[in-house]
Write a protein that holds these residues in place. Structure first.
Motif, PDB file in Angstrom:
ATOM      1  N   ARG A  22      37.257  36.551  64.204  1.00  0.00           N
ATOM      2  CA  ARG A  22      38.523  36.585  64.927  1.00  0.00           C
ATOM      3  C   ARG A  22      38.670  35.350  65.815  1.00  0.00           C
ATOM      4  O   ARG A  22      39.740  34.751  65.914  1.00  0.00           O
ATOM      5  N   GLY A  41      46.412  40.127  67.846  1.00  0.00           N
ATOM      6  CA  GLY A  41      46.171  40.752  66.556  1.00  0.00           C
ATOM      7  C   GLY A  41      44.717  40.683  66.144  1.00  0.00           C
ATOM      8  O   GLY A  41      43.891  40.039  66.793  1.00  0.00           O
ATOM      9  N   ASN A  42      44.402  41.362  65.034  1.00  0.00           N
ATOM     10  CA  ASN A  42      43.025  41.371  64.558  1.00  0.00           C
ATOM     11  C   ASN A  42      42.739  40.111  63.726  1.00  0.00           C
ATOM     12  O   ASN A  42      43.596  39.255  63.544  1.00  0.00           O
ATOM     13  N   ASP A  95      42.349  39.634  60.507  1.00  0.00           N
ATOM     14  CA  ASP A  95      43.161  39.446  59.309  1.00  0.00           C
ATOM     15  C   ASP A  95      44.562  38.956  59.651  1.00  0.00           C
ATOM     16  O   ASP A  95      45.108  38.077  58.973  1.00  0.00           O
ATOM     17  N   THR A  96      45.142  39.515  60.711  1.00  0.00           N
ATOM     18  CA  THR A  96      46.482  39.085  61.139  1.00  0.00           C
ATOM     19  C   THR A  96      46.473  37.622  61.539  1.00  0.00           C
ATOM     20  O   THR A  96      47.365  36.846  61.173  1.00  0.00           O
ATOM     21  N   GLU A 115      46.186  35.355  58.429  1.00  0.00           N
ATOM     22  CA  GLU A 115      47.462  35.206  57.723  1.00  0.00           C
ATOM     23  C   GLU A 115      48.368  34.212  58.441  1.00  0.00           C
ATOM     24  O   GLU A 115      49.015  33.368  57.824  1.00  0.00           O
ATOM     25  N   ARG A 116      48.378  34.327  59.771  1.00  0.00           N
ATOM     26  CA  ARG A 116      49.202  33.436  60.588  1.00  0.00           C
ATOM     27  C   ARG A 116      48.734  31.983  60.427  1.00  0.00           C
ATOM     28  O   ARG A 116      49.530  31.059  60.276  1.00  0.00           O
TER      29      ARG A 116
END
Length: 375
Positions: free
Chosen positions: A154, A170-171, A173-174, A177-178
């Motif tokens: 993270r 966010g975590n 994965d979020t 993606e960003r």
């Protein structure tokens, strides 16, 4: 107007920014080269008004603090190796691009050297493809992030988002993606990840670190350039047969190790390189009492012993020496002045052994006389 000195207030040429943020990185990439201050004689300095002398000395101080990067043979070789890896990585997005690992001792200037390559690559890509992408976004071919202790997945993703100025909520994965969206939209082709050794932790965490770096390679369609200290010694690039070692071997197959060695004076080639470096630095110094051979002749052995051949230690020593020479009016570097200049702890700890070897004639930094004229 300052009535005390007769000059208007000025900021000087200090450039305060963080290269781990987009705005700061753009300052480093696109900032103009500094102009070397005018070289004045002692008489000319004595004839300046107090205000003008203050401005002139301020310019000299910031100039000496930012000498370089100097194109040493080590730096040129590293840049050639990085270019070969990064600029041959033209694989499509469905293929993982091989990475580079610049692994070297502290104090050798590896971060500065890698950022200099990143700066050159950034400029080359913009010159070739334009400042904006086909979709209208700003083109950011290379980004730079630096890690801190105990960084997790993270944290890695957050550092990339933070560079682009994106939200860091966010975590993992979020955030990934960003970050990937930014990489794709801004046509980023290389990510420099400094202080990657902070991911390693202890020897028992090799698999965790390999997992994190493998994750990055799989998620981001870029060339990853890792910079760290002692990363290979932790076993990350070694082959193996156990489940844990298989993962490490997979990472090793995808990563090319590079290094930035210190200067050595055990042979003629090394001594000539050291002499060339000192002559190059000497030409850049703006001191009224500077004379030919001040560094390369008079201080060659002394500076090697004080810096142990480490570039960062050498440049810190010379920068501080120049500051003292300007502020005391000495206007040159010699052993008497330099003995009053403090240097980093590691260099000072190794100094006595080198000085003893040089003093006893077991070691010298001076090339053979017959080769010195062509050095």
């Amino acid at each position: 107007m300052s009535t005390a000195e007769g000059i208007a207030p000025f900021e000087g040429d200090d450039r305060q920014y963080s290269p781990t943020r987009l705005d700061g990185w753009l300052q480093e990439v696109n900032g103009p080269d500094r102009q070397q201050p005018e070289h004045l004689t002692r008489v000319q300095l004595s004839q300046m008004s107090p205000g003008r002398l203050l401005v002139h000395n301020d310019g000299r101080e910031v100039w000496h603090a930012n000498l370089g990067p100097i194109e040493t043979p080590q730096l040129v070789s590293l840049h050639e190796d990085l270019a070969e890896i990064v600029e041959s990585n033209r694989q499509d997005g469905d293929k993982t691009k091989p990475a580079a690992l610049v692994d070297a001792y502290p104090g050798l200037g590896k971060s500065t050297a890698v950022r200099a390559y990143g700066r050159a690559l950034f400029r080359k890509q913009v010159a070739l493809r334009g400042e904006t992408t086909p979709s209208g976004d700003r083109r950011i071919p290379v980004i730079y992030i630096a890690l801190t202790g105990n960084t997790q997945i993270r944290g890695l993703n957050a550092a990339i988002c933070r560079f682009y100025g994106l939200p860091t909520s966010g975590n993992a994965d979020t955030l990934a993606e960003r970050a990937v969206d930014a990489v794709l939209s801004m046509k980023t082709i290389a990510i420099i990840i400094d202080d990657v050794h902070f991911l390693a932790g202890s020897h028992s965490n090799q698999a965790r670190m390999a997992n994190q770096l493998k994750y990055l390679a799989n998620v981001f369609p870029v060339t990853l350039i890792y910079v760290g200290v002692g990363v290979q010694k932790r076993g990350l690039l070694r082959e193996g047969f156990s489940p844990q070692q298989t993962l490490l071997a997979q990472f090793g197959r995808r990563t090319t190790p590079l290094t930035l060695p210190p200067f050595q004076v055990e042979d003629e080639a090394g001594r000539r390189q050291w002499r060339t470096l000192l002559k190059t630095i000497e030409r850049k110094l703006v001191l009224a009492g500077k004379s030919p051979g001040m560094l390369a002749e008079d201080l060659s052995d002394y500076l090697y012993a004080r810096s142990t051949g480490h570039f960062a230690s050498l440049m810190a020593l010379i920068n501080r020496g120049c500051l003292r020479a300007i502020r005391t009016g000495h206007e040159r570097l010699d052993e008497e002045l330099m003995d009053r200049v403090r240097n980093d702890a590691a260099a000072e700890e190794a100094r006595k052994e080198l000085q003893a070897a040089i003093g006893s004639g077991l070691l010298t930094t001076r090339p053979a006389a017959k080769k010195r004229k062509s050095a």
